[in-house]
Design a protein around this motif. Structure first.
Motif, PDB file in Angstrom:
ATOM      1  N   ILE A  41      86.328   2.669  73.781  1.00 29.60           N
ATOM      2  CA  ILE A  41      85.856   2.810  75.161  1.00 29.60           C
ATOM      3  C   ILE A  41      86.668   3.877  75.909  1.00 29.60           C
ATOM      4  N   PRO A  42      86.112   4.378  77.021  1.00 27.37           N
ATOM      5  CA  PRO A  42      86.785   5.442  77.771  1.00 27.37           C
ATOM      6  C   PRO A  42      87.868   4.959  78.722  1.00 27.37           C
ATOM      7  N   VAL A  43      88.802   4.201  78.196  1.00 26.08           N
ATOM      8  CA  VAL A  43      90.074   3.956  78.870  1.00 26.08           C
ATOM      9  C   VAL A  43      91.085   4.711  78.031  1.00 26.08           C
ATOM     10  N   PHE A  44      91.818   5.614  78.647  1.00 23.89           N
ATOM     11  CA  PHE A  44      92.574   6.602  77.883  1.00 23.89           C
ATOM     12  C   PHE A  44      93.903   6.043  77.383  1.00 23.89           C
ATOM     13  N   ILE A  45      93.942   5.812  76.079  1.00 25.53           N
ATOM     14  CA  ILE A  45      95.123   5.284  75.401  1.00 25.53           C
ATOM     15  C   ILE A  45      95.638   6.306  74.386  1.00 25.53           C
ATOM     16  N   ALA A  46      94.829   6.616  73.404  1.00 26.00           N
ATOM     17  CA  ALA A  46      95.255   7.505  72.315  1.00 26.00           C
ATOM     18  C   ALA A  46      95.595   8.907  72.796  1.00 26.00           C
ATOM     19  N   ASP A  77      89.911   8.420  72.089  1.00 27.66           N
ATOM     20  CA  ASP A  77      89.331   7.333  72.874  1.00 27.66           C
ATOM     21  C   ASP A  77      87.842   7.604  73.103  1.00 27.66           C
ATOM     22  N   ASP A  78      87.037   6.549  73.136  1.00 29.77           N
ATOM     23  CA  ASP A  78      85.614   6.593  73.478  1.00 29.77           C
ATOM     24  C   ASP A  78      84.774   7.093  72.306  1.00 29.77           C
ATOM     25  N   ILE A  79      84.225   6.174  71.565  1.00 29.20           N
ATOM     26  CA  ILE A  79      83.540   6.474  70.307  1.00 29.20           C
ATOM     27  C   ILE A  79      82.339   7.406  70.493  1.00 29.20           C
ATOM     28  N   LYS A  80      82.204   8.367  69.568  1.00 30.63           N
ATOM     29  CA  LYS A  80      80.995   9.195  69.501  1.00 30.63           C
ATOM     30  C   LYS A  80      79.971   8.475  68.627  1.00 30.63           C
ATOM     31  N   SER A  81      78.706   8.678  68.921  1.00 34.88           N
ATOM     32  CA  SER A  81      77.663   8.168  68.045  1.00 34.88           C
ATOM     33  C   SER A  81      77.433   9.134  66.895  1.00 34.88           C
ATOM     34  N   GLN A  82      76.685   8.663  65.904  1.00 34.38           N
ATOM     35  CA  GLN A  82      76.358   9.497  64.753  1.00 34.38           C
ATOM     36  C   GLN A  82      75.617  10.755  65.209  1.00 34.38           C
ATOM     37  N   VAL A  83      74.455  10.566  65.830  1.00 40.68           N
ATOM     38  CA  VAL A  83      73.764  11.663  66.512  1.00 40.68           C
ATOM     39  C   VAL A  83      73.338  11.109  67.866  1.00 40.68           C
ATOM     40  N   GLY A  84      74.193  11.295  68.854  1.00 43.87           N
ATOM     41  CA  GLY A  84      73.943  10.781  70.194  1.00 43.87           C
ATOM     42  C   GLY A  84      73.912  11.900  71.210  1.00 43.87           C
ATOM     43  N   SER A 139      86.057   6.949  84.404  1.00 40.69           N
ATOM     44  CA  SER A 139      86.604   7.348  83.102  1.00 40.69           C
ATOM     45  C   SER A 139      85.495   7.747  82.132  1.00 40.69           C
ATOM     46  N   LYS A 140      84.330   7.094  82.234  1.00 37.77           N
ATOM     47  CA  LYS A 140      83.215   7.443  81.346  1.00 37.77           C
ATOM     48  C   LYS A 140      82.727   8.855  81.625  1.00 37.77           C
ATOM     49  N   LYS A 141      82.589   9.193  82.901  1.00 35.14           N
ATOM     50  CA  LYS A 141      82.136  10.537  83.262  1.00 35.14           C
ATOM     51  C   LYS A 141      83.161  11.590  82.842  1.00 35.14           C
ATOM     52  N   ILE A 142      84.440  11.281  83.039  1.00 32.12           N
ATOM     53  CA  ILE A 142      85.491  12.213  82.613  1.00 32.12           C
ATOM     54  C   ILE A 142      85.402  12.436  81.111  1.00 32.12           C
ATOM     55  N   SER A 143      85.257  11.346  80.359  1.00 29.68           N
ATOM     56  CA  SER A 143      85.224  11.428  78.911  1.00 29.68           C
ATOM     57  C   SER A 143      84.037  12.239  78.410  1.00 29.68           C
ATOM     58  N   LYS A 144      82.841  11.926  78.905  1.00 25.69           N
ATOM     59  CA  LYS A 144      81.639  12.604  78.431  1.00 25.69           C
ATOM     60  C   LYS A 144      81.604  14.063  78.887  1.00 25.69           C
ATOM     61  N   THR A 145      82.085  14.321  80.104  1.00 27.81           N
ATOM     62  CA  THR A 145      82.091  15.695  80.603  1.00 27.81           C
ATOM     63  C   THR A 145      83.080  16.550  79.824  1.00 27.81           C
ATOM     64  N   ASN A 146      84.282  15.994  79.591  1.00 34.88           N
ATOM     65  CA  ASN A 146      85.305  16.743  78.857  1.00 34.88           C
ATOM     66  C   ASN A 146      84.875  17.056  77.431  1.00 34.88           C
ATOM     67  N   ALA A 147      84.094  16.153  76.827  1.00 28.88           N
ATOM     68  CA  ALA A 147      83.617  16.386  75.466  1.00 28.88           C
ATOM     69  C   ALA A 147      82.764  17.650  75.391  1.00 28.88           C
TER      70      ALA A 147
END
Length: 370
Positions: A160-165, A184-191, A235-243
């Protein structure tokens, strides 16, 4: 071959697809190509080597049930693709903290009684790897669980998008305990994220600057219901945007903060675990002539990431076997949206394959599975 003893925090749709998948592919041949998995035998560990030891949840309809039963319990709504028997694995009462948001509390009733002894359970079951599947926005609950995981001496796969690693503080904590973490925050196979990244890289590979882009996602599972609470989305928006922006910035280019929007948009109950993504990218080609591309993606959300988690768990076990601690950077970049280092997907894949070959417990079997 030894088993990989795995505990799960949060028995939702993602946990359901993960558990089902280990049974669905338990007899897979090592030469078989399975959607969503790098290898049937990864570094010496087959899919069936994953053995569940414990699960933690706060839903009164799941706590005290067998894990094999709880994964099919409402509000779980993902596709059932495998019959899982009773596993003899109990769902224990977990810690709530901020794990139960405003909208989830309308459909989930907390189990009575105190939080079970998480550290004691993980130690007693000799758990190797813990998977964090808490709801988005569970900042305090995740950090509390990470402390328990460190005290119990387990590896962590943070989905999940709580930043640990990616955070130096937690990296040092895992290093000091001699434990690995993948996140952090798992990617899907084709998402949505991997498709967005791929299209962004295609544009830039062909010399096409990106002026504006958005990614809008809707779905009907509890994840999307939970994210109606906009305060939990940061955190979800940060994670997905940064990706996505990380791929642009690696080319020493940039995109304005107001010119990119990536994130969940709404909850549509009848979609259940199906996620629909709408992508748009705008750019200019030769002569500054404008162009754009629009894509609609429809996927069953939870199975889309289950295979990725199976691979991440086996990588984490290889780290334990080889006394590797801290964040496992290459694999984290391949499996996760917000790793400490954002390699492009080709680089991340190669780094992960190199890791498998280097640290395999049975290198001959690992090579045969390629």
């Amino acid at each position: 071959m030894s088993k990989i003893k795995v505990a799960i925090i949060g028995v939702g749709n993602c946990a359901s697809s993960l558990v089902q998948g280990t049974f669905y592919y338990k007899n897979a041949k090592e030469t078989e190509k399975i959607p969503g998995l790098m290898h049937v035998n990864l570094g010496g560990y087959h899919i069936r080597d994953i053995e569940f030891t414990a699960a933690f949840d706060i839903d009164k309809n799941k706590v005290k049930k067998d894990l094999g039963e709880a994964i099919y319990t409402k509000p779980n709504c993902t596709t059932k693709f495998a019959d899982v028997p009773k596993l003899g694995v109990k769902v224990y009462r977990g810690m709530t903290h901020d794990g139960l948001g405003k909208y989830l509390s309308e459909i989930i009733e907390k189990a009575p009684g105190p939080t079970d002894d998480i550290v004691g359970i993980l130690k007693d079951t000799k758990t190797d790897v813990v998977i964090n599947y808490l709801p988005v926005g569970s900042e305090e609950a995740t950090k509390w669980y990470v402390e328990q995981i460190l005290d119990a001496g387990c590896a962590l796969v943070n989905c999940i998008p709580v930043f640990i690693a990616r955070e130096k503080y937690w990296q040092k904590r895992f290093e000091s305990r001699g434990l690995p973490v993948i996140g952090d925050d798992i990617k899907s196979q084709v998402g949505a994220t991997i498709l967005h990244r791929t299209l962004v890289n295609l544009f830039m590979d062909r010399g096409m600057p990106i002026n504006k882009t958005y990614q809008l996602n809707v779905g009907g599972n509890t994840d999307f219901l939970n994210m109606l609470e906009r305060s939990r989305l940061e955190s979800k928006k940060i994670s997905k945007t940064n990706a996505v922006t990380s791929q642009i910035e690696k080319r020493k280019l940039s995109i304005g903060a107001d010119d990119i929007y990536v994130g969940p948009s709404d909850y549509v109950p009848w979609l259940k675990d199906n996620k629909i993504c709408f992508l748009r990218i705008e750019g200019k080609h030769f002569g500054d002539v404008p162009m754009n591309v629009e894509v609609r993606l429809s996927v069953e959300d939870s199975p889309n990431s289950a295979g990725v988690v199976i691979d991440a768990v086996r990588i984490a076990k290889l780290a334990l076997d080889n006394n590797i601690s801290g964040t496992i950077k290459g694999p984290s970049s391949y499996f996760m949206k917000s790793p400490p280092v954002q390699y492009n997907d080709f680089e991340a894949y190669n780094l992960t394959e190199e890791y498998i070959q280097k640290y395999a417990i049975d290198k001959d079997k690992s090579k045969k599975s390629k």
